[in-house]
Design an enzyme around this catalytic site. Structure first.
Site, mmCIF file in Angstrom:
data_model
loop_
_atom_site.group_PDB
_atom_site.id
_atom_site.type_symbol
_atom_site.label_atom_id
_atom_site.label_comp_id
_atom_site.label_asym_id
_atom_site.label_seq_id
_atom_site.Cartn_x
_atom_site.Cartn_y
_atom_site.Cartn_z
ATOM 1 N N GLY A 45 0.807 -1.206 0.000
ATOM 2 C CA GLY A 45 0.000 0.000 0.000
ATOM 3 C C GLY A 45 0.842 1.258 0.000
ATOM 4 N N GLY A 60 -0.359 4.428 0.201
ATOM 5 C CA GLY A 60 -1.126 5.561 0.706
ATOM 6 C C GLY A 60 -0.240 6.376 1.643
ATOM 7 C CG PHE A 61 -1.734 9.931 3.441
ATOM 8 C CD1 PHE A 61 -1.033 11.012 2.926
ATOM 9 C CD2 PHE A 61 -3.082 9.822 3.167
ATOM 10 C CE1 PHE A 61 -1.672 11.975 2.170
ATOM 11 C CE2 PHE A 61 -3.734 10.785 2.406
ATOM 12 C CZ PHE A 61 -3.036 11.862 1.908
ATOM 13 C CB VAL A 84 -1.974 -8.241 -1.734
ATOM 14 C CG1 VAL A 84 -1.939 -9.265 -0.600
ATOM 15 C CG2 VAL A 84 -0.664 -7.462 -1.791
ATOM 16 C CG ASP A 128 -8.167 4.895 6.869
ATOM 17 O OD1 ASP A 128 -7.722 5.601 7.797
ATOM 18 O OD2 ASP A 128 -8.845 5.352 5.922
ATOM 19 C CD GLU A 185 -13.614 18.249 2.456
ATOM 20 O OE1 GLU A 185 -12.831 18.649 3.319
ATOM 21 O OE2 GLU A 185 -13.459 17.150 1.858
ATOM 22 C CB ALA A 187 -4.470 12.016 5.766
ATOM 23 C CD GLN A 188 -3.710 15.075 12.096
ATOM 24 O OE1 GLN A 188 -2.682 15.584 12.520
ATOM 25 N NE2 GLN A 188 -4.904 15.565 12.357
#
Lengths: 443, 443
Positions: free
Chosen positions: B23, B25-26, B91, B312, B183, B328-329
């Site tokens: 992965g 991602g972040f 995977v 996550d 949003e 995300a942080q």
């Protein structure tokens, strides 16, 4: 003249004649723009919600630009003209007697004058089964598909442990050496030699083969031989293997057959043949073998002075009887011509003058610092032609933000060799799955 | 410790331990970056070739940005670290005993340490049949689909002759009032009230209804109540109808059922539930009901000190025993934490310290000039929070050209109200066909 066709839009004026335009490419959009603000009700029908600047589509396919950079919503382009209605719809047929356009959803749109400008698509010369292996480049979906295939071939090669298979995977064959083929071949050579060069561990992208295959005797056949020569050499300098007098005999999932020899390739791109949209069959009129509708000097269909056919869909003639080429500038000038004279013709019965094409010059780019420009007596090549090509294409883009974004991205790419849109994306099916299927099929 | 897993890349060093990260991602990307240049062989596996900046994905869905503006090729981000190999792959499973990751194409990748950071997807709370009618927003394909649906609804309404159906078509229901829902609702309200307002003839886009539906008692439930209040009022000022304490009971092709009442809608967007990626089942370990893998203070799976689960996909805890939020942080800090300590741990046997989350503040935007920011003791709202939100998000984007392009487009959009990516695109199926099918189904 009969009573005008009924107004279909809330902002149309009852009693004004109704001009229906099918297609918002260069021809249709130019015609609509000219008719903006005239005492004519206009309905512009397209199956897309955007006008696409096709000359830069190869930059989407080669990961330099994003689709939205070269597309602009049709509604937005024409929003200031309240006499123009834009309709998203798929045309199913045209009834010349009833003077209606039938849409796929069953709607019939009545017209007083009809402008058909629905462009062209790829032709595989009777081998439609090649299409799945060798995508052409006419739509945003085509460009995304080619981008995904090219990038995926390098990804597959990186995880492949067989050296021969690795080189086969990163081999690209571009079929047809017209402007699109030349631009694609040059762009893929630059992508592999510069952009991707440092990003892989198990392959050397700069060794990727790019073959440009042309059935005729030279590249860029519409240009003067000296510019073809230059383009040929410039392509070879970029690392492209140029093969002229080489017709393609077969295309499969594994590669192409050329001159009796099979060449394995991870990616095959089709830039060879063009076929007009099915307007001829909608209209039930004569076409040439490329499907183009034969039109008279005023661009109307013989016997139907109320129907105009423009751009790639039309077979229009120079004064000397030779056919006009399938170029954006021809389409645009035809649209401007019909659009600018039609309002006067409808209001005051002025005659529609014959169309005359003014050649503004022909440009094609090969790669970084290298392009050709043919202005008849004046021929330019190299860096100056390349800068000119860039300026002209930015200028011709519609929309301030598109011009700004394309310029910025070109500047960054020029300085850094990076390409900003290196995304492998798909819709329903994950591209990586497709990848695995292709790999196992090839094993 | 056993012999190190074999090197899989030409630039890996024999004898160095092999860290496999799943992965990009972040969390995964942060871990990889920290391990760059250390005496560790790293293989980063992702099924995409790009890292996606998910916090701005709603701007792609609402036609403000292009996918490539918020995505960057993983290879390019990590290209300077020769000890990191990037592998495009899906995977299929993990063998904890053999210490291998199985890919869908049959490859097995051996690891000494494994970092699983495969993110999350939408959850429809057991109603997976709602997914086709109410797409969520996690991938570029999702964003393109939502963009196409929203824009297509206005196109359909324009050609529809029934006033009631027109209003139904341009009604959008956004389910879930977390940051994404808020949003999206704000962005669609602005799209209809400003961007599209002058482009149609037969409908008035500025009358489009946008419903934001939340099962809980307030919008932005992760924020302090005073900021929820502000967001609620700001949304209503934009023209969004906010409905709290309103669980969704059913979703169909025609609309949603809320509190026993059926609301017809042209577009339904899902921003309500989140479910972890299937890492728990690959690993055969305990998860909570959202599918998150329970990890210890050092982010390893209990009993498997060589396996880390981050972001996550993990259920990690604050010191007080409460779960860390899916932000995300959090993911990024966890990746940095594991990445920065792992090389020393592997080389010198240093202990892996426990992870502690440092809350850097929470931001959410509602629309033009309007956002909220929560820094614990300090709460900001309105224009200042909105500018801060913009600066932070541009700063967090990866890649100079992405920062430049996003800034430019925001500036142009701020000055002109235009959105640059109003494209209805699809892959195999022409969107207009889908449109007609939906219309006839609704009739």
């Amino acid at each position: 003249m009969a009573d005008p066709a009924p107004a279909t839009s809330a902002t149309h004026v009852e009693g004004h004649p109704h001009v229906v335009i099918i297609g918002a490419g260069f021809a249709g959009l130019a015609a609509a723009s000219e008719l903006g603000g005239t005492p004519v009700n206009v309905t512009l029908i397209d199956r897309r919600n955007y006008h696409l600047f096709v000359p830069l589509l190869y930059q989407v396919a080669s990961a330099a630009l994003s689709p939205a950079d070269i597309a602009e919503p049709i509604r937005r382009i024409l929003s200031r003209h309240s006499n123009i209605e834009v309709m998203l719809g798929e045309v199913a047929g045209i009834d010349k007697q009833a003077r209606t356009v039938a849409l796929a959803d069953g709607t019939a749109v009545a017209y007083d004058r009809l402008i058909v400008a629905t462009g062209s698509t790829h032709s595989y010369f009777g081998h439609d089964e090649w299409a799945q292996h060798a995508p052409g480049l006419k739509t945003i979906e085509d460009a995304r598909q080619i981008r995904a295939r090219v990038l995926m071939a390098f990804e597959q090669a990186e995880i492949c442990r067989n050296k021969v298979e690795q080189q086969d995977l990163i081999t690209t064959v571009v079929v047809g050496a017209g402007p699109t083929g030349v631009e694609m071949a040059g762009a893929i050579a630059e992508l592999s030699r510069h952009t991707l060069a440092r990003d892989f561990r198990n392959i050397r992208p700069e060794t990727a083969r790019v073959l440009l295959v042309e059935a005729g005797p030279r590249v860029l056949p519409a240009f003067p031989p000296e510019l073809s020569d230059y383009a040929h050499k410039a392509l070879e300098k970029l690392g492209v293997t140029v093969m002229v007098n080489t017709p393609v005999e077969d295309v499969t999932a594994e590669g192409v057959t050329l001159g009796g020899r099979f060449v394995r390739a991870g990616t095959v791109i089709w830039g060879a043949g063009v076929r007009a949209s099915p307007a001829g069959s909608w209209l039930g009129v004569d076409t040439d073998k490329a499907g183009r509708v034969k039109v008279g000097p005023d661009l109307t269909v013989p016997g139907y002075p109320e129907i105009f056919v423009l751009g790639d869909t039309a077979l229009a003639m120079h004064d000397d009887g030779s056919p006009l080429p399938g170029l954006a500038q021809v389409a645009k000038q035809q649209g401007e011509h019909v659009g600018s004279h039609l309002a006067g013709h409808l209001a005051k019965g002025e005659a529609m003058p014959p169309f005359r094409f003014k050649n503004r010059g022909n440009l094609a780019t090969i790669g970084r610092n290298s392009a050709v420009a043919d202005f008849g007596s004046r021929k330019i090549k190299g860096f100056v032609a390349w800068v000119l090509w860039g300026l002209v294409h930015v200028y011709l883009l519609i929309g301030f933000s598109n011009r700004l974004l394309v310029s910025m991205q070109w500047l960054v790419a020029y300085l850094t060799y990076h390409r900003g849109a290196r995304l492998i994306t798909g819709e329903r099916k994950a591209p990586v799955q497709e990848n695995h299927e292709r790999r196992s099929a090839a094993e």
